[in-house]
Motif scaffolding. Structure first.
Motif, PDB file in Angstrom:
ATOM      1  N   VAL A 420       0.832  -1.203   0.000  1.00  0.00           N
ATOM      2  CA  VAL A 420       0.000   0.000   0.000  1.00  0.00           C
ATOM      3  C   VAL A 420       0.870   1.258   0.000  1.00  0.00           C
ATOM      4  CG1 VAL A 420      -1.679   1.336   1.313  1.00  0.00           C
ATOM      5  CG2 VAL A 420      -1.972  -1.129   1.068  1.00  0.00           C
ATOM      6  N   SER A 421       1.885   1.313   0.860  1.00  0.00           N
ATOM      7  CA  SER A 421       2.736   2.501   0.917  1.00  0.00           C
ATOM      8  C   SER A 421       3.521   2.686  -0.373  1.00  0.00           C
ATOM      9  CB  SER A 421       3.692   2.404   2.115  1.00  0.00           C
ATOM     10  OG  SER A 421       4.625   1.340   1.941  1.00  0.00           O
ATOM     11  N   THR A 422       3.941   1.574  -0.991  1.00  0.00           N
ATOM     12  CA  THR A 422       4.651   1.662  -2.268  1.00  0.00           C
ATOM     13  C   THR A 422       3.745   2.217  -3.348  1.00  0.00           C
ATOM     14  OG1 THR A 422       6.063  -0.218  -1.676  1.00  0.00           O
ATOM     15  CG2 THR A 422       5.915   0.352  -4.005  1.00  0.00           C
ATOM     16  N   ALA A 423       2.491   1.756  -3.373  1.00  0.00           N
ATOM     17  CA  ALA A 423       1.534   2.256  -4.361  1.00  0.00           C
ATOM     18  C   ALA A 423       1.278   3.746  -4.174  1.00  0.00           C
ATOM     19  CB  ALA A 423       0.216   1.476  -4.247  1.00  0.00           C
ATOM     20  N   MET A 424       1.168   4.198  -2.923  1.00  0.00           N
ATOM     21  CA  MET A 424       0.898   5.610  -2.671  1.00  0.00           C
ATOM     22  C   MET A 424       2.107   6.486  -3.021  1.00  0.00           C
ATOM     23  SD  MET A 424      -2.174   5.443  -1.886  1.00  0.00           S
ATOM     24  CE  MET A 424      -2.463   7.166  -1.510  1.00  0.00           C
ATOM     25  N   SER A 545       2.508   3.760 -21.906  1.00  0.00           N
ATOM     26  CA  SER A 545       2.103   4.846 -21.018  1.00  0.00           C
ATOM     27  C   SER A 545       0.866   4.467 -20.226  1.00  0.00           C
ATOM     28  CB  SER A 545       1.830   6.115 -21.833  1.00  0.00           C
ATOM     29  OG  SER A 545       2.969   6.527 -22.550  1.00  0.00           O
ATOM     30  N   ALA A 546      -0.113   3.903 -20.912  1.00  0.00           N
ATOM     31  CA  ALA A 546      -1.350   3.513 -20.238  1.00  0.00           C
ATOM     32  C   ALA A 546      -1.109   2.403 -19.227  1.00  0.00           C
ATOM     33  CB  ALA A 546      -2.382   3.059 -21.285  1.00  0.00           C
ATOM     34  N   GLU A 547      -0.246   1.457 -19.573  1.00  0.00           N
ATOM     35  CA  GLU A 547       0.044   0.354 -18.652  1.00  0.00           C
ATOM     36  C   GLU A 547       0.710   0.856 -17.380  1.00  0.00           C
ATOM     37  OE1 GLU A 547       0.397  -3.219 -16.815  1.00  0.00           O
ATOM     38  OE2 GLU A 547      -0.824  -2.726 -18.570  1.00  0.00           O
ATOM     39  N   LEU A 548       1.584   1.833 -17.497  1.00  0.00           N
ATOM     40  CA  LEU A 548       2.234   2.380 -16.310  1.00  0.00           C
ATOM     41  C   LEU A 548       1.253   3.172 -15.450  1.00  0.00           C
ATOM     42  CD1 LEU A 548       5.741   3.452 -17.648  1.00  0.00           C
ATOM     43  CD2 LEU A 548       5.155   1.516 -16.199  1.00  0.00           C
ATOM     44  N   VAL A 549       0.307   3.833 -16.076  1.00  0.00           N
ATOM     45  CA  VAL A 549      -0.740   4.516 -15.309  1.00  0.00           C
ATOM     46  C   VAL A 549      -1.592   3.500 -14.560  1.00  0.00           C
ATOM     47  CG1 VAL A 549      -2.860   5.877 -15.513  1.00  0.00           C
ATOM     48  CG2 VAL A 549      -0.809   6.579 -16.760  1.00  0.00           C
ATOM     49  N   LEU A 550      -1.960   2.416 -15.246  1.00  0.00           N
ATOM     50  CA  LEU A 550      -2.739   1.356 -14.606  1.00  0.00           C
ATOM     51  C   LEU A 550      -1.946   0.707 -13.479  1.00  0.00           C
ATOM     52  CD1 LEU A 550      -4.256  -0.285 -17.815  1.00  0.00           C
ATOM     53  CD2 LEU A 550      -5.529   0.928 -16.047  1.00  0.00           C
ATOM     54  N   ALA A 551      -0.656   0.498 -13.704  1.00  0.00           N
ATOM     55  CA  ALA A 551       0.185  -0.119 -12.677  1.00  0.00           C
ATOM     56  C   ALA A 551       0.346   0.808 -11.479  1.00  0.00           C
ATOM     57  CB  ALA A 551       1.556  -0.468 -13.260  1.00  0.00           C
ATOM     58  N   THR A 552       0.369   2.103 -11.718  1.00  0.00           N
ATOM     59  CA  THR A 552       0.474   3.060 -10.621  1.00  0.00           C
ATOM     60  C   THR A 552      -0.737   2.990  -9.712  1.00  0.00           C
ATOM     61  OG1 THR A 552       1.847   4.576 -11.913  1.00  0.00           O
ATOM     62  CG2 THR A 552       0.649   5.503 -10.051  1.00  0.00           C
ATOM     63  N   HIS A 553      -1.907   2.917 -10.319  1.00  0.00           N
ATOM     64  CA  HIS A 553      -3.144   2.895  -9.528  1.00  0.00           C
ATOM     65  C   HIS A 553      -3.515   1.493  -9.065  1.00  0.00           C
ATOM     66  CE1 HIS A 553      -4.365   7.121 -10.098  1.00  0.00           C
ATOM     67  NE2 HIS A 553      -3.724   7.021 -11.254  1.00  0.00           N
ATOM     68  N   LYS A 554      -2.810   0.475  -9.552  1.00  0.00           N
ATOM     69  CA  LYS A 554      -3.072  -0.908  -9.155  1.00  0.00           C
ATOM     70  C   LYS A 554      -4.532  -1.278  -9.408  1.00  0.00           C
ATOM     71  CE  LYS A 554       0.967  -2.148  -7.395  1.00  0.00           C
ATOM     72  NZ  LYS A 554       1.776  -0.997  -7.796  1.00  0.00           N
ATOM     73  N   THR A 555      -4.932  -1.232 -10.679  1.00  0.00           N
ATOM     74  CA  THR A 555      -6.313  -1.524 -11.029  1.00  0.00           C
ATOM     75  C   THR A 555      -6.585  -3.021 -10.977  1.00  0.00           C
ATOM     76  OG1 THR A 555      -5.747  -1.631 -13.368  1.00  0.00           O
ATOM     77  CG2 THR A 555      -6.478   0.485 -12.514  1.00  0.00           C
ATOM     78  N   VAL A 556      -7.853  -3.357 -10.862  1.00  0.00           N
ATOM     79  CA  VAL A 556      -8.283  -4.752 -10.794  1.00  0.00           C
ATOM     80  C   VAL A 556      -8.939  -5.191 -12.094  1.00  0.00           C
ATOM     81  CG1 VAL A 556      -9.902  -6.331  -9.662  1.00  0.00           C
ATOM     82  CG2 VAL A 556      -8.553  -4.749  -8.294  1.00  0.00           C
ATOM     83  N   THR A 557      -9.659  -4.279 -12.736  1.00  0.00           N
ATOM     84  CA  THR A 557     -10.475  -4.665 -13.890  1.00  0.00           C
ATOM     85  C   THR A 557      -9.745  -4.569 -15.225  1.00  0.00           C
ATOM     86  OG1 THR A 557     -11.328  -2.399 -13.997  1.00  0.00           O
ATOM     87  CG2 THR A 557     -12.619  -4.000 -12.761  1.00  0.00           C
ATOM     88  N   GLU A 585      12.879   8.101 -19.541  1.00  0.00           N
ATOM     89  CA  GLU A 585      12.151   8.708 -18.426  1.00  0.00           C
ATOM     90  C   GLU A 585      12.941   8.442 -17.159  1.00  0.00           C
ATOM     91  OE1 GLU A 585      10.582  10.812 -16.233  1.00  0.00           O
ATOM     92  OE2 GLU A 585       9.443  10.924 -18.102  1.00  0.00           O
ATOM     93  N   GLU A 586      13.898   9.315 -16.892  1.00  0.00           N
ATOM     94  CA  GLU A 586      14.834   9.088 -15.790  1.00  0.00           C
ATOM     95  C   GLU A 586      14.171   9.155 -14.420  1.00  0.00           C
ATOM     96  OE1 GLU A 586      18.071  11.763 -16.147  1.00  0.00           O
ATOM     97  OE2 GLU A 586      18.899  10.849 -17.965  1.00  0.00           O
ATOM     98  N   SER A 587      13.068   9.885 -14.309  1.00  0.00           N
ATOM     99  CA  SER A 587      12.434  10.035 -12.997  1.00  0.00           C
ATOM    100  C   SER A 587      11.484   8.894 -12.660  1.00  0.00           C
ATOM    101  CB  SER A 587      11.658  11.361 -12.941  1.00  0.00           C
ATOM    102  OG  SER A 587      10.520  11.313 -13.783  1.00  0.00           O
ATOM    103  N   LEU A 588      11.386   7.907 -13.537  1.00  0.00           N
ATOM    104  CA  LEU A 588      10.447   6.801 -13.319  1.00  0.00           C
ATOM    105  C   LEU A 588      10.723   6.120 -11.978  1.00  0.00           C
ATOM    106  CD1 LEU A 588       8.193   5.657 -15.168  1.00  0.00           C
ATOM    107  CD2 LEU A 588       9.780   3.815 -15.774  1.00  0.00           C
ATOM    108  N   PRO A 589       9.714   5.995 -11.119  1.00  0.00           N
ATOM    109  CA  PRO A 589       9.940   5.398  -9.796  1.00  0.00           C
ATOM    110  C   PRO A 589      10.387   3.948  -9.887  1.00  0.00           C
ATOM    111  CG  PRO A 589       7.833   6.552  -9.864  1.00  0.00           C
ATOM    112  CD  PRO A 589       8.342   6.479 -11.271  1.00  0.00           C
ATOM    113  N   ARG A 590      11.012   3.494  -8.830  1.00  0.00           N
ATOM    114  CA  ARG A 590      11.538   2.128  -8.767  1.00  0.00           C
ATOM    115  C   ARG A 590      10.448   1.090  -9.019  1.00  0.00           C
ATOM    116  NH1 ARG A 590      14.203   0.772  -3.216  1.00  0.00           N
ATOM    117  NH2 ARG A 590      15.710   2.266  -4.023  1.00  0.00           N
ATOM    118  N   GLU A 591       9.270   1.316  -8.451  1.00  0.00           N
ATOM    119  CA  GLU A 591       8.199   0.329  -8.594  1.00  0.00           C
ATOM    120  C   GLU A 591       7.753   0.194 -10.042  1.00  0.00           C
ATOM    121  OE1 GLU A 591       5.507  -2.582  -7.265  1.00  0.00           O
ATOM    122  OE2 GLU A 591       7.276  -1.660  -6.354  1.00  0.00           O
ATOM    123  N   LEU A 592       7.714   1.292 -10.783  1.00  0.00           N
ATOM    124  CA  LEU A 592       7.315   1.230 -12.184  1.00  0.00           C
ATOM    125  C   LEU A 592       8.420   0.628 -13.040  1.00  0.00           C
ATOM    126  CD1 LEU A 592       5.343   4.564 -12.722  1.00  0.00           C
ATOM    127  CD2 LEU A 592       4.505   2.279 -12.124  1.00  0.00           C
TER     128      LEU A 592
END
Length: 1019
Positions: A420-424, A545-557, A585-592
């Motif tokens: 949860v903290s990683t996602a936030m 781009s869309a996949e990284l947005v989805l991965a950021t929000h951790k979607t289910v559907t 994209e050098e600023s891309l977070p570790r989780e992404l």
């Protein structure tokens, strides 16, 4: 003749015994359906029919299910059949036709009566999917698996597990584990698994929020905001005597003003959420309380309560008597009833079970690793000493560590990371770095687009709008998932989709500009027509781009590979841009970064080898000898659907934007009935090659020549997305397909090297065996490529291990190989339980055999007949036999094509940090970071630390120093001596870990001098 009578009698008795067993099994199923679940006659009939048609599969695979007992396998099979019938008959509308609600049961009830849990169910489910697929296709249609939505249910289960643990941990930080029944904590309140009424109230209110306000997009970030709003409600309403904090001096409330604690700002600071988002969510929560519990909301500034003391009440809503002892039980009952009414016969997972973690139906162990891998969920490597340590994928591009943007990772960076903290934290990066960007091309990007042979600005904008609308559709395209009675659900869906589209659009323009800038610097020109007019390239960028947005929000559907289907590209297409996307994209977070690395592994290990992959279209050009086999198996991809076809499918209307005539003639038309032809669907037409009609080549040869000279540069995007038959500029006579396939094969070899090395360490094998296995794998990929078709690369690796062990006379069984493979982080049981085989010739001869067999059957019937000549070369007589087998290898249809990568020695791999340096003992070593070196060896602190190579007293040698450390530990009565195997620990710096990924390999070297190690692994 007399000898045959006992045999006939025995066969008869065996047949009668099997019949009795089947009758007994069906009787147990009938009892479970009628007495355990109270099924109606129609549902029971369907369940019984499906079980009878699949019971032979249960008999054949019972030992491979669960722990291997027949009784447990039977219970699993009952659960699989019941779940399939319930979901698929529901989708077909059978229950509605019956006009009865007597058939109200869900997966929770199925698991309770079969005495199973969710973790085990999801772990074993893939076996049922593979084995029963032909039968279920005949009954329910080819899309039966997608209609079940099991992956979405599994992702929802994982997310709720994370959220419930986050909520429990947060509640315990703020409140005492007491109930409303008394002031003092009793023994029962401190008992394991106890949940207070206030705790339960918060979770039920959260579930109501999910049902009525969040619509169908219940992503992890949105739900975490929901829990933060619930926490704010609890802080304001739970009686003060149950607080576990003092609002005057609590470190939780860091935002304070003249009027007191700013509750919303403090919670945002604590949980990395957005203040605007949290206030909007609190408004929904307040409306929910007013609508369901019928309590009148009041401005907190107008109320007097002990709970509101020293809290800035401006903008807050207060509900009098919300959590009074006299009304709490009634409120709990109302929330429970509301959940029942809203979810009856609509959900498979009763989310209330998460409020009590002791419920056996949840199961134990990791619900996101191994076979339960969920996209975007962090995998747990057993070779890691710290659960929060960053792991660099073997396929990660070289990069410099990027600083945290806008202070991300500052306040909570020292806390142990949770899902949860990683996602936030990742969502904060998206919110602070991407969201402020304009939703249109920047001036710099427009300059590149206008510098092309013609202005392509309108084309790029129109394409982006259509593709992102297809990925993030409005609620009208997904009504099936909407639950709840409040009118805000559909509106929330549309708002959510619009926000995600904007985020992906801004992200796409940002990375596209960075790529264009880099290309212009290399080409010394601003005319990038070939790059900016390529349709497939842009779709891959939009999908990424869309996949990284989805991965950021951790979607289910919308789980991967949903973006591939909706954009019309294939896994092979996407694999071409992942490295460039990360690099630019050098600023891309570790989780992404970790998410993209994980995706790349999934693509390379199996998805690019599936039927309908565009990789086969390039392979027919690069390897003409494979065309016949590729066409026979129907592996070629369909043409990419046109942009107009996608726009028509989603009913897209672009306001004022002109059509793009340059794209219409380059793409295929939609299939029959107006549906889009997905490139993942197999192309059944027999043709030698699909020629992509994109004209996309580089006018400058220096780019590829520079790549050949400097191995650290990425492959050129021009050749990666050009037509397969187009000659590669500067490629020495190669076509773009040959260049692309060679790069692709080199990635496969790197991934295989990492996995082979992991297995060698687990099995404690010699370096010679490692070299032989890797050499054999490379030869199969290059000379027997068809063995990979429709298969997983790990299946080939496992067979290589056993084949090399046999030819080397090594005492290593398949059982030991599988046992150790199970411990690998990427292991999925279906890899060794279900291997594709082509029995089409056997069917023509009247024999019926399964399309998927276990790994041993595949090894004996398919692998060995094809690979035997290559195996013989690796044996003791290999040098002698090599000449005899040469003619056979050269005449083989899978022969190596000109320009293929040469067989190379085992590459230099980065050591994972921390590295497990002993296969026997739990000993890990990490390189000492330079930033900490000075502090550790300073005069003031030097005596407090002991490092490998740094003596605890007068320096002697590393080995003697380690002996001294062992003696000191043994003096503390630690069991046994720390044992480091006789291998080079190989400590390396972080930069070397990244740089070594790009080392290119030379020719194969001999390692015959190595000594075989035949010790058996620990059982």
């Amino acid at each position: 003749m007399e000898d045959e009578k006992p045999s006939v009698s025995a066969a008869t008795n065996e047949s009668e015994a099997k019949t009795r067993d089947c009758d007994a099994t069906e009787a147990r199923l009938a009892d479970l359906c009628k007495n355990g679940l109270s099924l109606d006659e129609n549902t029971y009939t369907q369940t019984s029919k499906l079980f009878k048609e699949t019971k032979h599969l249960l008999s054949a695979n019972a030992l491979a299910i669960g722990t291997g007992t027949l009784e447990e396998a039977e219970r699993f099979w009952f659960a699989f059949v019941l779940y399939s019938v319930k979901r698929l008959s529901e989708k077909n509308g059978d229950n509605m036709q019956q006009g009865s609600n007597d058939n109200d049961f869900n997966l929770c009830q199925i698991l309770r009566v079969t005495k199973l849990n969710f973790v085990d169910f999801f772990k074993e489910w893939p076996q049922f999917v593979v084995k029963a697929d032909p039968i279920l296709r005949n009954i329910y249609g080819a899309d039966w698996e997608n209609r079940l939505e099991t992956k979405e249910l599994q992702a929802n289960f994982v997310h709720l597990s994370h959220l419930s643990k986050h909520y429990k941990r947060t509640y315990q930080e703020f409140f005492l584990p007491s109930d409303a029944s008394g002031d003092k904590q009793s023994d029962v309140t401190s008992a394991i698994g106890y949940v207070s009424d206030y705790h339960r109230f918060g979770w039920l209110l959260f579930l109501g929020l999910r049902l009525h306000a969040f619509g169908r997009f219940k992503d992890l970030v949105t739900c975490t905001n929901g829990l933060a709003s619930i926490l704010a409600i609890l802080i304001m309403h739970v009686p003060v005597r149950f607080r576990n904090f003092n609002i005057h001096d609590s470190s939780h409330f860091v935002k304070k003003g003249d009027k007191g604690v700013d509750l919303v700002a403090s919670l945002c600071k604590l949980y990395d959420t957005s203040e605007d988002d949290l206030r909007k969510t609190m408004e929904k929560t307040n409306n929910l309380i007013a609508d369901i519990l019928k309590i009148e909301p009041r401005f907190a500034s107008e109320c007097k309560s002990d709970n509101l003391e020293n809290i800035d009440t401006d903008g807050l809503i207060y509900f009098e008597n919300l959590m009074d002892e006299s009304t709490l039980s009634t409120s709990l009952y109302i929330l429970e009833k509301d959940y029942d009414d809203a979810t009856r016969n609509k959900v498979e997972l009763d989310e209330r079970v998460f409020v009590n973690e002791e419920d056996s139906i949840l199961g134990s162990g990791s619900s996101s690793g191994g076979s339960l891998n969920i996209t975007g969920v962090k995998r747990k490597f057993d070779s890691m000493a710290s659960p929060v340590k960053s792991v660099t994928s073997p396929l990660s591009p070289r990069r410099s560590p990027a600083p945290h943007a806008n202070g991300i990772g500052g306040a909570n960076s020292k806390m142990a990371a949770t899902p949860v903290s990683t996602a936030m934290t990742t969502a904060k990066w998206l919110r602070t770095v991407i969201c402020p960007l304009p939703s249109k091309p920047s001036v710099e990007l427009e300059r590149f687009m206008k510098s092309c042979d013609r202005d392509v600005t309108s084309d790029v904008i129109r394409r982006a709008e259509i593709i992102l609308e297809a990925i993030f559709p409005s609620s009208s395209l997904g009504e099936r998932c909407v639950t709840g009675s409040l009118q805000s659900a559909n509106l929330m869906d549309n708002i959510w989709a619009e926000q995600r589209r904007l985020e992906a659009l801004k992200f796409y323009y940002r990375v596209l500009q960075a790529m264009c800038t880099a290309e212009a610097q290399i080409l010394h020109a601003t005319n990038l027509t070939s790059l900016l007019t390529n349709e497939r390239f842009h779709r891959c960028m939009l999908a990424c781009s869309a996949e990284l947005v989805l991965a950021t929000h951790k979607t289910v559907t919308m789980l991967f590979p949903a973006v591939l289907d909706r954009t019309g590209i294939t896994a092979f297409d996407l694999s071409k841009v992942i490295e460039s996307f990360i690099r630019h994209e050098e600023s891309l977070p570790r989780e992404l970064r970790r998410h993209l690395n994980s995706l790349e592994e999934r693509l390379l290990e199996s998805m690019v080898w599936e039927k309908g992959s565009s990789m086969y279209n390039s392979l027919t050009v690069a390897r003409p000898s494979l065309s016949a086999e590729i066409n026979r198996l129907g592996l070629l991809a369909d043409p990419m659907p046109s942009l107009d076809a996608i726009a028509l499918h989603i009913n897209f209307s672009s306001a004022g934007l002109p059509p793009v005539p340059s794209l219409q003639k380059h793409e295929s038309s939609p299939g029959q009935n107006g549906d889009i032809r997905s490139p993942k669907r197999p192309c059944t037409d027999y043709r030698s090659v699909l020629v992509e009609r994109n004209t996309f080549t580089s006018p400058v040869k220096d780019r590829l020549l520079a790549f050949n000279k400097s191995k650290l540069l990425p492959p050129p995007l021009q050749s990666a997305f050009a037509s397969p038959t187009r000659p590669n500029p500067g490629g020495g006579g190669e076509t773009c397909a040959e260049t692309g396939i060679n790069i692709f094969f080199s990635k496969i070899n790197k991934l295989a090297a990492v996995r082979i090395n992991g297995m060698v360490e687990r099995l404690q094998l010699s370096q010679q065996i490692r070299e032989s296995v890797y050499c054999l794998f490379q030869q199969i990929l290059s000379q027997r490529s068809s063995l990979f078709f429709n298969r997983h690369i790990d299946q080939i690796i496992l067979c290589c291990f056993y084949g090399v062990a046999k030819i080397s006379q090594l005492n290593l069984t398949f059982r030991e190989i599988i046992y150790n493979y199970r411990k690998q982080p990427q292991c999925k049981p279906q890899v060794f339980r279900s291997v594709f085989v082509d029995w089409s010739s056997a069917r023509q001869n009247g024999r019926t055999e399964q399309d998927h067999v276990d790994i041993i059957t595949f090894y004996n019937k398919v692998f060995i007949p094809v690979v035997k000549p290559l195996l013989v070369e690796l044996g003791p007589a290999g040098m002698t036999a090599k000449t005899n087998w040469a003619s056979e290898v050269n005449n083989n249809n899978d022969g190596q094509c000109p320009g293929s990568p040469k067989v190379s020695p085992f590459p230099t791999l980065p050591d994972m940090s921390p590295k497990k340096v002993s296969a026997v003992h739990n000993v890990y070593v990490s390189p000492l970071r330079t930033s900490k070196m000075d502090a550790l060896i300073s005069h003031s602190s030097k005596s407090y630390y002991a490092c490998v190579g740094e003596s605890t007293h007068a320096y002697q040698s590393p080995s003697k120093d380690l002996t001294d450390i062992n003696n000191r530990l043994n003096g503390r009565k630690i069991r046994g001596m720390l044992k480091f195997d006789d291998v080079d620990v190989g400590l390396v710096s972080d930069s070397m870990v990244a740089n070594s990924l790009y080392l290119q390999n030379g020719s194969c070297a001999s390692s015959s001098g190595a000594v075989l190690k035949t010790e058996q692994p620990d059982s």
